[in-house]
Write a protein that holds these residues in place. Sequence first.
Motif, mmCIF file in Angstrom:
data_model
loop_
_atom_site.group_PDB
_atom_site.id
_atom_site.type_symbol
_atom_site.label_atom_id
_atom_site.label_comp_id
_atom_site.label_asym_id
_atom_site.label_seq_id
_atom_site.Cartn_x
_atom_site.Cartn_y
_atom_site.Cartn_z
ATOM 1 N N LYS A 1 0.825 -1.218 0.000
ATOM 2 C CA LYS A 1 0.000 0.000 0.000
ATOM 3 C C LYS A 1 0.854 1.260 0.000
ATOM 4 O O LYS A 1 0.614 2.175 -0.788
ATOM 5 C CB LYS A 1 -0.920 0.002 1.220
ATOM 6 C CG LYS A 1 -2.033 -1.003 1.132
ATOM 7 C CD LYS A 1 -2.873 -1.025 2.389
ATOM 8 C CE LYS A 1 -3.875 -2.167 2.293
ATOM 9 N NZ LYS A 1 -4.246 -2.691 3.587
ATOM 10 N N GLN A 2 1.849 1.318 0.887
ATOM 11 C CA GLN A 2 2.657 2.530 1.019
ATOM 12 C C GLN A 2 3.520 2.799 -0.201
ATOM 13 O O GLN A 2 3.660 3.937 -0.633
ATOM 14 C CB GLN A 2 3.534 2.450 2.268
ATOM 15 C CG GLN A 2 2.765 2.581 3.550
ATOM 16 C CD GLN A 2 3.662 2.472 4.785
ATOM 17 O OE1 GLN A 2 4.829 2.084 4.702
ATOM 18 N NE2 GLN A 2 3.107 2.811 5.927
ATOM 19 N N LYS A 3 4.124 1.762 -0.744
ATOM 20 C CA LYS A 3 5.037 1.914 -1.881
ATOM 21 C C LYS A 3 4.319 1.810 -3.229
ATOM 22 O O LYS A 3 4.927 2.050 -4.268
ATOM 23 C CB LYS A 3 6.143 0.844 -1.822
ATOM 24 C CG LYS A 3 7.093 0.993 -0.657
ATOM 25 C CD LYS A 3 8.078 2.089 -0.935
ATOM 26 C CE LYS A 3 9.142 2.146 0.134
ATOM 27 N NZ LYS A 3 10.190 3.094 -0.192
ATOM 28 N N GLU A 4 3.056 1.399 -3.182
ATOM 29 C CA GLU A 4 2.269 1.194 -4.412
ATOM 30 C C GLU A 4 2.974 0.212 -5.345
ATOM 31 O O GLU A 4 3.230 0.498 -6.521
ATOM 32 C CB GLU A 4 1.984 2.522 -5.106
ATOM 33 C CG GLU A 4 1.155 3.473 -4.265
ATOM 34 C CD GLU A 4 0.898 4.809 -4.944
ATOM 35 O OE1 GLU A 4 0.979 4.877 -6.191
ATOM 36 O OE2 GLU A 4 0.620 5.777 -4.223
ATOM 37 N N VAL A 5 3.308 -0.949 -4.787
ATOM 38 C CA VAL A 5 3.918 -2.017 -5.566
ATOM 39 C C VAL A 5 2.960 -3.197 -5.624
ATOM 40 O O VAL A 5 2.126 -3.384 -4.734
ATOM 41 C CB VAL A 5 5.282 -2.471 -4.981
ATOM 42 C CG1 VAL A 5 6.284 -1.345 -5.011
ATOM 43 C CG2 VAL A 5 5.142 -3.018 -3.587
ATOM 44 N N THR A 6 3.090 -3.986 -6.653
ATOM 45 C CA THR A 6 2.320 -5.210 -6.791
ATOM 46 C C THR A 6 3.138 -6.338 -6.187
ATOM 47 O O THR A 6 4.311 -6.505 -6.528
ATOM 48 C CB THR A 6 2.048 -5.506 -8.286
ATOM 49 O OG1 THR A 6 1.355 -4.389 -8.847
ATOM 50 C CG2 THR A 6 1.239 -6.771 -8.461
ATOM 51 N N VAL A 7 2.519 -7.114 -5.298
ATOM 52 C CA VAL A 7 3.225 -8.217 -4.648
ATOM 53 C C VAL A 7 2.576 -9.524 -5.073
ATOM 54 O O VAL A 7 1.357 -9.694 -4.943
ATOM 55 C CB VAL A 7 3.190 -8.090 -3.108
ATOM 56 C CG1 VAL A 7 3.912 -9.261 -2.460
ATOM 57 C CG2 VAL A 7 3.793 -6.763 -2.656
#
Length: 166
Positions: free
Chosen positions: A95-101
């Motif tokens: 959420k904070q980094k706006e990355v897809t995991v």
Amino acid sequence: MATEGERWVGLAVDFSEGSRAALKWAADNLLRTGDSLLLLHVVKDPDYEQRETILWEATGSPLIPLSEFSEPSIPKKYGVKPDAETLDMLNTIAKQKEVTVVSKVLFGDPREKLCQAIHDIPMSCLVIGSRGLGKLKRVLLGSVSDYVVNNAACPVTVVKPPTTHT
């Protein structure tokens, strides 16, 4: 899998203190908005009575989105036991980094399977935690991180777990 300009950052996880340190390091120093974080978990001694183990032994599981991997039934069917602390960290970082995991479960020798995954999934880099084996144990048991550093087809960062001073 990776398109031009898209970064796939690999993270080898075994849900230990060392892999949480590697995750924290990657979040603080490497990940940026728009990246895809690929969690690679290797089940060293798979349970061959599980259908998923037999089905995915050669190639590893399909990519599993974090939302599904956070549900207890999904990792369980692959023989994986993620801890709540790591899952909380991953959800916060996403959420904070706006990355897809996404996660991929592999079966077999961690050294070979991590290097194979790097070859099969073009990653920009791989971050791996160190268990902090002493020199003797590293010689006798072999170090996964040493092997991967010397055989991977992408840059590899080894993160040592934090030392506790009393």
